[in-house]
Design a protein around this motif. Structure first.
Motif, short mmCIF file in Angstrom:
data_model
loop_
_atom_site.label_atom_id
_atom_site.label_comp_id
_atom_site.label_asym_id
_atom_site.label_seq_id
_atom_site.Cartn_x
_atom_site.Cartn_y
_atom_site.Cartn_z
N SER A 144 -36.33 -73.63 20.56
CA SER A 144 -35.97 -75.03 20.84
C SER A 144 -36.76 -75.98 19.94
N LEU A 168 -28.17 -76.55 24.29
CA LEU A 168 -29.01 -76.70 23.09
C LEU A 168 -28.09 -76.82 21.86
N TYR A 171 -26.70 -80.25 21.65
CA TYR A 171 -27.78 -81.16 21.23
C TYR A 171 -27.98 -81.07 19.71
N GLN A 175 -27.56 -83.98 16.88
CA GLN A 175 -28.66 -84.35 16.00
C GLN A 175 -28.33 -84.19 14.52
N HIS A 213 -36.03 -81.14 28.38
CA HIS A 213 -35.87 -79.97 27.50
C HIS A 213 -34.41 -79.97 27.02
N PRO A 214 -34.17 -79.57 25.76
CA PRO A 214 -32.78 -79.61 25.25
C PRO A 214 -31.82 -78.61 25.91
N GLU A 218 -25.85 -82.67 28.63
CA GLU A 218 -25.80 -83.91 27.84
C GLU A 218 -26.06 -85.15 28.71
N LEU A 221 -29.70 -85.48 29.11
CA LEU A 221 -30.35 -85.79 27.83
C LEU A 221 -30.09 -87.24 27.39
N ILE A 227 -36.90 -85.79 23.91
CA ILE A 227 -36.34 -84.44 24.13
C ILE A 227 -37.13 -83.47 23.26
#
Ligand code: 13P
Ligand code: SF4
Length: 317
Positions: A144, A168, A171, A175, A213-214, A218, A221, A227
């Motif tokens: 992660s 994850l 995410y 990103q 935590h990722p 969503e 998050l 994060i």
């Protein structure tokens, strides 16, 4: 034939334990030249006796660099397995052999082999929370704390499969702006946090920042001020001038946060269901100080794997 009842068996087990477990573990550790590695989700006693505490990346690095003969891995099976992949000649022990991981279990080798075969042009990036068999079918292993950086280094034209965690993976997609084919696995613990409960907590604690935590969904998050991996979350709380945090990950991490920042307040994000401790990882929590002592004393449960799988899993790590 005489069969012991469960109560009798437990009594026998407890009577074989020494009065001072901390001291006895230290003595056994010296005798065996053992090192204790512990994840941040372990119970406080285990974190306190560990030689090294860390997130998955830090623990994998520690396992790769240790000169101990025995590695006692206070974490879950895939973590101890990674230590074994890196150290075939060392004895690797896991205090409770049943300490698995729902995320790793959500990606079974035969199904993943078919998925991979259906997309032969894709590069397979797997999160370290997977079995040795899945690692053996992967091109790159990430954690992660380095997933985003690893994906950023892959040429734009290269199609990617990311497994096993869809949260994850999503995410990382947000990103990096990359389109990635995701395996639909997830962690039962991180999926228990609800946006609604976190929003209600924020109303009660308007000064608090949400850290997550990722592996969370969503919706959670989106409400996070920061994060990161477990180690990154701890680091953030130390660097930040904020005094109050709502922590959306397994609450075992709060033990270190308190130790490092005793004047700050850490509020565990509650599970969606009020009637359970579902924000605690049931697998991580199988390990206890008693089982850790017995594991070193009996040199069991031992992590083993076929050498062909180990060699194939070592390459992407
Ligand atoms: P970290 O690598 O961030 O410690 O995560 C491990 C894990 O299992 C999270 O659920
Ligand atoms: Fe696996 Fe989730 Fe537990 Fe981490 S918290 S070890 S991902 S089940």
């Amino acid at each position: 034939m005489f069969t012991k009842t469960l109560a009798q068996q437990n009594k026998t087990k407890i009577s074989t334990l020494p009065p001072d477990l901390f001291e006895s573990i230290e003595t056994l550790k010296k005798e065996l030249n053992a090192v204790i590695l512990a994840h941040y989700y372990q119970e406080p006693d285990i974190q306190d006796i560990a030689d090294i505490i860390g997130d998955s990346l830090q623990l994998a690095k520690a396992a790769a660099n240790t000169d101990a003969d025995v590695i006692v891995f206070a974490g879950v099976h895939f973590m101890a397995e990674t230590a074994k992949i890196l150290n075939p000649d060392k004895l690797v022990l896991l205090p409770d052999a049943n300490a698995g991981c729902s995320l790793a279990d959500s990606c079974q080798p035969s199904e993943f082999a078919s998925f991979r075969a259906a997309h032969p042009d894709h590069l397979v990036v797997s999160y370290i929370n997977c079995s040795a068999e899945i690692k053996a079918m992967s091109d790159i292993i990430c954690t992660s704390s380095n997933a985003v950086k690893i994906i950023e280094q892959i040429p734009e034209s290269q199609p990617i499969i990311f497994a096993p965690d869809k949260n994850l993976g999503q995410y990382v997609m947000r990103q990096t702006g990359r389109q990635i084919l995701l395996w639909q696995g997830s962690c039962i613990v991180h999926e228990t946090f609800s946006e609604k409960k976190i929003t209600q907590l924020k109303v009660k604690h308007p000064e608090a920042e949400v850290i997550a935590h990722p592996e969370c969904e969503e919706a959670v998050l989106c409400n996070a001020d920061y994060i990161g991996s477990t180690a990154a979350l701890i680091n953030y709380c130390q660097q930040s001038s904020v005094k109050e945090f709502i922590v959306a990950t397994e609450p075992g991490i709060i033990h270190q946060m308190h130790k490092l920042e005793p004047s700050k307040t850490f509020i565990p994000a509650p599970p969606n269901n009020n009637n359970c401790d579902c924000n605690e990882c049931p697998f991580m929590r199988l390990n206890t100080l008693e089982k850790l002592y017995l594991a070193i004393k009996n040199r069991n449960p031992v992590i083993t794997m076929a050498e062909n799988i180990r060699l194939a899993a070592l390459l992407p790590i």
